[in-house]
Design a protein around this motif. Sequence first.
Motif, short mmCIF file in Angstrom:
data_model
loop_
_atom_site.label_atom_id
_atom_site.label_comp_id
_atom_site.label_asym_id
_atom_site.label_seq_id
_atom_site.Cartn_x
_atom_site.Cartn_y
_atom_site.Cartn_z
N LEU A 28 57.44 27.44 44.77
CA LEU A 28 56.63 27.57 43.34
C LEU A 28 56.11 26.40 43.07
O LEU A 28 54.93 26.17 42.47
CB LEU A 28 57.84 27.78 42.35
N CYS A 29 56.66 25.23 43.43
CA CYS A 29 56.25 23.80 43.12
C CYS A 29 55.24 23.27 44.18
O CYS A 29 54.77 21.95 44.08
CB CYS A 29 57.36 22.80 43.04
N ARG A 30 54.97 23.83 45.11
CA ARG A 30 54.13 23.34 45.92
C ARG A 30 52.65 23.01 45.64
O ARG A 30 51.98 22.13 46.27
CB ARG A 30 53.92 24.26 47.38
N TYR A 31 52.15 23.49 44.79
CA TYR A 31 50.69 23.47 44.38
C TYR A 31 50.39 22.41 43.33
O TYR A 31 50.97 22.35 42.16
CB TYR A 31 49.94 24.94 44.05
N ALA A 32 49.48 21.40 43.31
CA ALA A 32 49.37 20.46 42.49
C ALA A 32 48.50 21.15 41.30
O ALA A 32 48.68 20.46 40.33
CB ALA A 32 48.25 19.20 43.06
N GLU A 33 47.69 22.15 41.58
CA GLU A 33 46.97 22.57 40.54
C GLU A 33 47.88 23.65 39.43
O GLU A 33 47.35 23.99 38.64
CB GLU A 33 45.63 23.60 41.04
N GLY A 34 49.12 23.54 39.88
CA GLY A 34 49.61 24.49 38.98
C GLY A 34 50.90 25.44 39.65
O GLY A 34 50.70 25.31 40.94
N PRO A 35 51.87 25.88 38.92
CA PRO A 35 52.91 26.76 39.61
C PRO A 35 52.27 27.87 40.76
O PRO A 35 51.41 28.42 40.16
CB PRO A 35 53.86 27.11 38.54
N ALA A 36 52.86 28.13 41.62
CA ALA A 36 52.38 29.27 42.49
C ALA A 36 52.58 30.61 41.97
O ALA A 36 53.68 30.84 40.87
CB ALA A 36 53.33 29.30 43.77
N THR A 37 52.12 31.69 42.03
CA THR A 37 52.13 32.94 41.45
C THR A 37 53.30 33.69 42.25
O THR A 37 53.47 33.42 43.60
CB THR A 37 50.91 33.79 41.59
N ASN A 38 53.91 34.65 41.88
CA ASN A 38 54.62 35.42 42.51
C ASN A 38 54.21 36.08 43.86
O ASN A 38 55.07 35.78 44.90
CB ASN A 38 55.31 36.46 41.74
N ASP A 39 53.05 36.28 43.80
CA ASP A 39 52.43 36.86 45.38
C ASP A 39 52.38 35.82 46.06
O ASP A 39 52.60 35.78 47.44
CB ASP A 39 50.98 37.31 44.89
N GLU A 40 51.96 34.45 45.88
CA GLU A 40 51.85 33.39 46.74
C GLU A 40 53.34 33.02 47.39
O GLU A 40 53.21 32.77 48.61
CB GLU A 40 51.15 32.17 46.16
N ILE A 41 54.11 32.93 46.51
CA ILE A 41 55.55 32.74 46.95
C ILE A 41 55.87 33.83 47.79
O ILE A 41 56.44 33.56 49.07
CB ILE A 41 56.46 32.60 45.69
N ALA A 42 55.78 34.93 47.39
CA ALA A 42 56.35 36.23 48.44
C ALA A 42 55.41 36.14 49.93
O ALA A 42 56.37 36.49 50.74
CB ALA A 42 55.94 37.66 47.75
N GLN A 43 54.30 35.69 49.81
CA GLN A 43 53.74 35.64 51.18
C GLN A 43 53.98 34.54 52.03
O GLN A 43 54.23 34.74 53.14
CB GLN A 43 52.15 35.51 50.69
N GLU A 44 54.11 33.33 51.08
CA GLU A 44 54.72 32.22 51.94
C GLU A 44 56.21 32.30 52.68
O GLU A 44 56.48 31.87 53.81
CB GLU A 44 54.68 30.97 50.91
N LEU A 45 57.11 33.11 51.95
CA LEU A 45 58.44 33.06 52.19
C LEU A 45 58.49 34.59 52.96
O LEU A 45 59.72 34.84 53.52
CB LEU A 45 59.17 33.28 51.12
#
Length: 93
Positions: A28-45
Motif C-alpha cells: 500500500l505504501c510503496r508509491y510516492a504519488e499516493g497509496p496503492a489501489t487494491n488491484d495494484e496490491i493484489a497484482q504485486e502480492l
Amino acid sequence: SDLKLTEVASEAVAPPLTAAQRRVLVALCRYAEGPATNDEIAQELTVSVDTVKTHMRALFDAFHLGAAPPYRKRFELVRMAVDAGLVPPPERR
C-alpha cells in the motif's frame, strides 16, 4: 532523552499485525504519488482483490480508522504506518 520518548510513542502506535497484513501494508505504501489501489496490491502480492480488501479492513480496524472518511483512510493508514516505523517513508521521486 527526547529521542527515547519519541521511540516509545512510535512503538505504542504500531498495532500487532500478521505477516500477510504487513505485506499488504508495505505494498500500500510503496508509491510516492499516493497509496496503492487494491488491484495494484493484489497484482504485486499475487492474491485476489477480495483477500486485499479483507486485510485492508483488518488494517483500518487495527489503526482505529474505521470512522475516517473512505477517501482519507488509505492516506491516514500510510501516514500512521510510516510514523510507527512499520514501513519506510514513500520514495521521493
